[in-house]
Scaffold this motif. Structure first.
Motif, PDB file in Angstrom:
ATOM      1  N   VAL A 139       0.839  -1.196   0.000  1.00 33.03           N
ATOM      2  CA  VAL A 139       0.000   0.000   0.000  1.00 33.03           C
ATOM      3  C   VAL A 139       0.875   1.247   0.000  1.00 33.03           C
ATOM      4  O   VAL A 139       0.568   2.247  -0.665  1.00 33.03           O
ATOM      5  CB  VAL A 139      -0.953  -0.016   1.210  1.00 33.03           C
ATOM      6  CG1 VAL A 139      -1.748   1.283   1.282  1.00 33.03           C
ATOM      7  CG2 VAL A 139      -1.899  -1.209   1.127  1.00 33.03           C
ATOM      8  N   GLU A 140       1.984   1.203   0.733  1.00 28.85           N
ATOM      9  CA  GLU A 140       2.903   2.339   0.744  1.00 28.85           C
ATOM     10  C   GLU A 140       3.429   2.628  -0.659  1.00 28.85           C
ATOM     11  O   GLU A 140       3.523   3.790  -1.078  1.00 28.85           O
ATOM     12  CB  GLU A 140       4.067   2.069   1.697  1.00 28.85           C
ATOM     13  CG  GLU A 140       5.049   3.233   1.793  1.00 28.85           C
ATOM     14  CD  GLU A 140       6.190   2.954   2.756  1.00 28.85           C
ATOM     15  OE1 GLU A 140       6.988   3.878   2.983  1.00 28.85           O
ATOM     16  OE2 GLU A 140       6.268   1.827   3.270  1.00 28.85           O
ATOM     17  N   ALA A 141       3.762   1.574  -1.411  1.00 29.76           N
ATOM     18  CA  ALA A 141       4.267   1.760  -2.770  1.00 29.76           C
ATOM     19  C   ALA A 141       3.183   2.328  -3.694  1.00 29.76           C
ATOM     20  O   ALA A 141       3.488   3.092  -4.616  1.00 29.76           O
ATOM     21  CB  ALA A 141       4.792   0.436  -3.320  1.00 29.76           C
ATOM     22  N   ILE A 142       1.926   1.954  -3.444  1.00 33.39           N
ATOM     23  CA  ILE A 142       0.819   2.496  -4.238  1.00 33.39           C
ATOM     24  C   ILE A 142       0.738   4.006  -4.061  1.00 33.39           C
ATOM     25  O   ILE A 142       0.642   4.774  -5.033  1.00 33.39           O
ATOM     26  CB  ILE A 142      -0.510   1.826  -3.836  1.00 33.39           C
ATOM     27  CG1 ILE A 142      -0.519   0.349  -4.238  1.00 33.39           C
ATOM     28  CG2 ILE A 142      -1.695   2.558  -4.471  1.00 33.39           C
ATOM     29  CD1 ILE A 142      -1.687  -0.433  -3.674  1.00 33.39           C
ATOM     30  N   ILE A 143       0.798   4.458  -2.807  1.00 29.96           N
ATOM     31  CA  ILE A 143       0.723   5.896  -2.532  1.00 29.96           C
ATOM     32  C   ILE A 143       1.930   6.609  -3.124  1.00 29.96           C
ATOM     33  O   ILE A 143       1.812   7.701  -3.708  1.00 29.96           O
ATOM     34  CB  ILE A 143       0.605   6.141  -1.021  1.00 29.96           C
ATOM     35  CG1 ILE A 143      -0.690   5.533  -0.491  1.00 29.96           C
ATOM     36  CG2 ILE A 143       0.660   7.640  -0.714  1.00 29.96           C
ATOM     37  CD1 ILE A 143      -0.830   5.592   1.012  1.00 29.96           C
ATOM     38  N   ALA A 144       3.118   5.999  -2.990  1.00 29.69           N
ATOM     39  CA  ALA A 144       4.325   6.606  -3.561  1.00 29.69           C
ATOM     40  C   ALA A 144       4.212   6.728  -5.076  1.00 29.69           C
ATOM     41  O   ALA A 144       4.655   7.727  -5.667  1.00 29.69           O
ATOM     42  CB  ALA A 144       5.549   5.776  -3.174  1.00 29.69           C
ATOM     43  N   ALA A 145       3.618   5.733  -5.731  1.00 27.47           N
ATOM     44  CA  ALA A 145       3.446   5.795  -7.183  1.00 27.47           C
ATOM     45  C   ALA A 145       2.504   6.929  -7.578  1.00 27.47           C
ATOM     46  O   ALA A 145       2.763   7.662  -8.541  1.00 27.47           O
ATOM     47  CB  ALA A 145       2.918   4.456  -7.701  1.00 27.47           C
ATOM     48  N   PHE A 146       1.420   7.079  -6.835  1.00 28.92           N
ATOM     49  CA  PHE A 146       0.514   8.191  -7.112  1.00 28.92           C
ATOM     50  C   PHE A 146       1.235   9.533  -6.944  1.00 28.92           C
ATOM     51  O   PHE A 146       1.091  10.438  -7.762  1.00 28.92           O
ATOM     52  CB  PHE A 146      -0.702   8.128  -6.191  1.00 28.92           C
ATOM     53  CG  PHE A 146      -1.719   7.080  -6.552  1.00 28.92           C
ATOM     54  CD1 PHE A 146      -2.006   6.779  -7.872  1.00 28.92           C
ATOM     55  CD2 PHE A 146      -2.411   6.391  -5.551  1.00 28.92           C
ATOM     56  CE1 PHE A 146      -2.951   5.817  -8.204  1.00 28.92           C
ATOM     57  CE2 PHE A 146      -3.358   5.441  -5.872  1.00 28.92           C
ATOM     58  CZ  PHE A 146      -3.627   5.143  -7.201  1.00 28.92           C
ATOM     59  N   ARG A 147       2.003   9.653  -5.876  1.00 24.73           N
ATOM     60  CA  ARG A 147       2.737  10.910  -5.638  1.00 24.73           C
ATOM     61  C   ARG A 147       3.732  11.183  -6.767  1.00 24.73           C
ATOM     62  O   ARG A 147       3.910  12.326  -7.198  1.00 24.73           O
ATOM     63  CB  ARG A 147       3.445  10.869  -4.287  1.00 24.73           C
ATOM     64  CG  ARG A 147       2.488  11.010  -3.122  1.00 24.73           C
ATOM     65  CD  ARG A 147       3.117  11.655  -1.919  1.00 24.73           C
ATOM     66  NE  ARG A 147       2.173  12.553  -1.275  1.00 24.73           N
ATOM     67  CZ  ARG A 147       2.380  13.147  -0.117  1.00 24.73           C
ATOM     68  NH1 ARG A 147       3.521  12.961   0.523  1.00 24.73           N
ATOM     69  NH2 ARG A 147       1.491  13.957   0.398  1.00 24.73           N
ATOM     70  N   LYS A 148       4.368  10.149  -7.241  1.00 22.38           N
ATOM     71  CA  LYS A 148       5.301  10.318  -8.360  1.00 22.38           C
ATOM     72  C   LYS A 148       4.555  10.843  -9.582  1.00 22.38           C
ATOM     73  O   LYS A 148       5.033  11.752 -10.275  1.00 22.38           O
ATOM     74  CB  LYS A 148       5.982   8.990  -8.669  1.00 22.38           C
ATOM     75  CG  LYS A 148       6.961   9.057  -9.829  1.00 22.38           C
ATOM     76  CD  LYS A 148       7.603   7.700 -10.064  1.00 22.38           C
ATOM     77  CE  LYS A 148       8.571   7.760 -11.248  1.00 22.38           C
ATOM     78  NZ  LYS A 148       9.205   6.430 -11.502  1.00 22.38           N
ATOM     79  N   GLY A 149       3.384  10.263  -9.851  1.00 17.20           N
ATOM     80  CA  GLY A 149       2.609  10.711 -11.002  1.00 17.20           C
ATOM     81  C   GLY A 149       2.129  12.141 -10.874  1.00 17.20           C
ATOM     82  O   GLY A 149       2.041  12.881 -11.864  1.00 17.20           O
ATOM     83  N   PHE A 150       1.825  12.565  -9.648  1.00 21.30           N
ATOM     84  CA  PHE A 150       1.394  13.936  -9.404  1.00 21.30           C
ATOM     85  C   PHE A 150       2.578  14.913  -9.401  1.00 21.30           C
ATOM     86  O   PHE A 150       2.371  16.125  -9.341  1.00 21.30           O
ATOM     87  CB  PHE A 150       0.674  14.037  -8.059  1.00 21.30           C
ATOM     88  CG  PHE A 150      -0.712  13.458  -8.057  1.00 21.30           C
ATOM     89  CD1 PHE A 150      -1.624  13.789  -9.050  1.00 21.30           C
ATOM     90  CD2 PHE A 150      -1.113  12.598  -7.050  1.00 21.30           C
ATOM     91  CE1 PHE A 150      -2.902  13.263  -9.047  1.00 21.30           C
ATOM     92  CE2 PHE A 150      -2.395  12.068  -7.040  1.00 21.30           C
ATOM     93  CZ  PHE A 150      -3.296  12.401  -8.041  1.00 21.30           C
TER      94      PHE A 150
END
Length: 311
Positions: free
Chosen positions: A235-246
């Protein structure tokens, strides 16, 4: 080959329609909102669960295969148990009986891992996982699966299959993944380091490819399949991926779960927190063994999804 796709305007159904159309299939599209399609698409209104049998026979007449995407999801807010049963059980049963009586090919029924496991339970899920749904939505999906398979069995047929899906992502997604993407779109640090849960996800595109595979592969159908991207992700990696995209800094803080859990309870978000800390891994080995290729770049796809949502 002529394929009936129900729920053709839905989150998954739209991609199934696109994929089958690109593959050259002739389509009949059924939806609660057929006006969404152009006149050339031949879309028809999806009958209600209590419509006369003739309505379902008309819907399935002259089609080869049926892909049943229609249903009531668990992201619709305050929904009654009767509504879930009508959409996910009774409607599925009526459609399956009509299709088994006259459609010559396969029936692919899209379901959910909630038919076998609750959102806060940690487990590995495959086709042999004993069903233990723990919510009204999950129970309705499990009963719908039973009704579809029983309908085909009652006609002496074994060419119906259930495809169980983990949380699916793509443009227009709802539920916990959409909530996580909104949380990620902030410059503030997030206390996500305690989110050690590992989750299987599945892209809409991979789902559409799985449906096409089940319609066309040469071997006999199994009654149950489980889909998923591989590998699963934290789940942490999911949030990090979203932040990267933003285009936002990572800023994920490690905070002990013992501190966050009481805070989540105080905010009325304990169930949401527990669902993020559970590990739920789906094993798509059966589909893969039959030639289906899963998505393998989940985090990159999530980052791209966030990037596109901003543009």
């Amino acid at each position: 080959m002529k394929v009936l796709v129900t729920g053709a305007t839905g989150f998954i159904g739209r991609l199934v329609v696109q994929h089958l159309r690109e593959a050259g299939a002739e389509l009949r599209l059924a939806s609660r909102h057929p006006e969404t399609f152009g006149l050339a698409d031949g879309a028809v209104l999806m009958p209600n669960f209590d419509a006369p049998a003739a309505a379902f026979l008309a819907l399935t007449r002259d089609v080869t295969h049926v892909v049943h995407c229609a249903g009531l999801n668990n992201d619709q807010g305050d929904v009654r148990e009767d509504d879930y049963r009508a959409a996910n059980v009774e409607l599925s049963a009526r459609l399956a009986h009509a299709a088994a009586a006259q459609a010559s090919g396969r029936f692919i029924h899209l379901s959910s891992i909630r038919a076998v496991i609750g959102a806060r339970v940690s487990a590995t899920i495959d086709e042999n996982t004993p069903p233990a749904p723990q919510c009204v939505y999950g129970r309705s999906k499990r009963e719908g699966e039973i009704k579809v398979l029983d309908a085909y069995a009652s006609h002496g047929r074994s060419d119906a299959a259930v495809l169980r899906l983990p949380p699916a992502y793509g443009s227009g997604m709802k539920g916990n993944l959409a909530t996580l993407m909104r949380l990620a779109d902030t410059a503030l640090p997030l206390p996500t380091g305690a989110l050690t849960g590992i989750r299987s996800l599945m892209s809409r595109e991979a789902t559409a490819r799985a449906v096409s595979h089940l319609l066309s592969h040469s071997g006999p159908l199994r009654p149950i399949y489980v889909g998923a991207d591989v590998p699963p992700v934290t789940v942490e990696a999911i949030i990090a991926a979203f932040r990267k995209g933003f285009g936002r800094p990572r800023r994920l803080m490690t905070v002990p779960a013992g501190l966050i859990r009481p805070a989540a309870s105080g905010l009325g978000k304990r169930a949401f927190w527990d669902s993020l800390t559970a590990t739920q891994i789906c094993d798509p080995a059966l589909l893969v063994s039959q030639g289906w290729a899963p998505e393998t770049a989940t985090l990159e796809r999530l980052a791209e999804l966030a990037r596109l949502s901003k543009s």
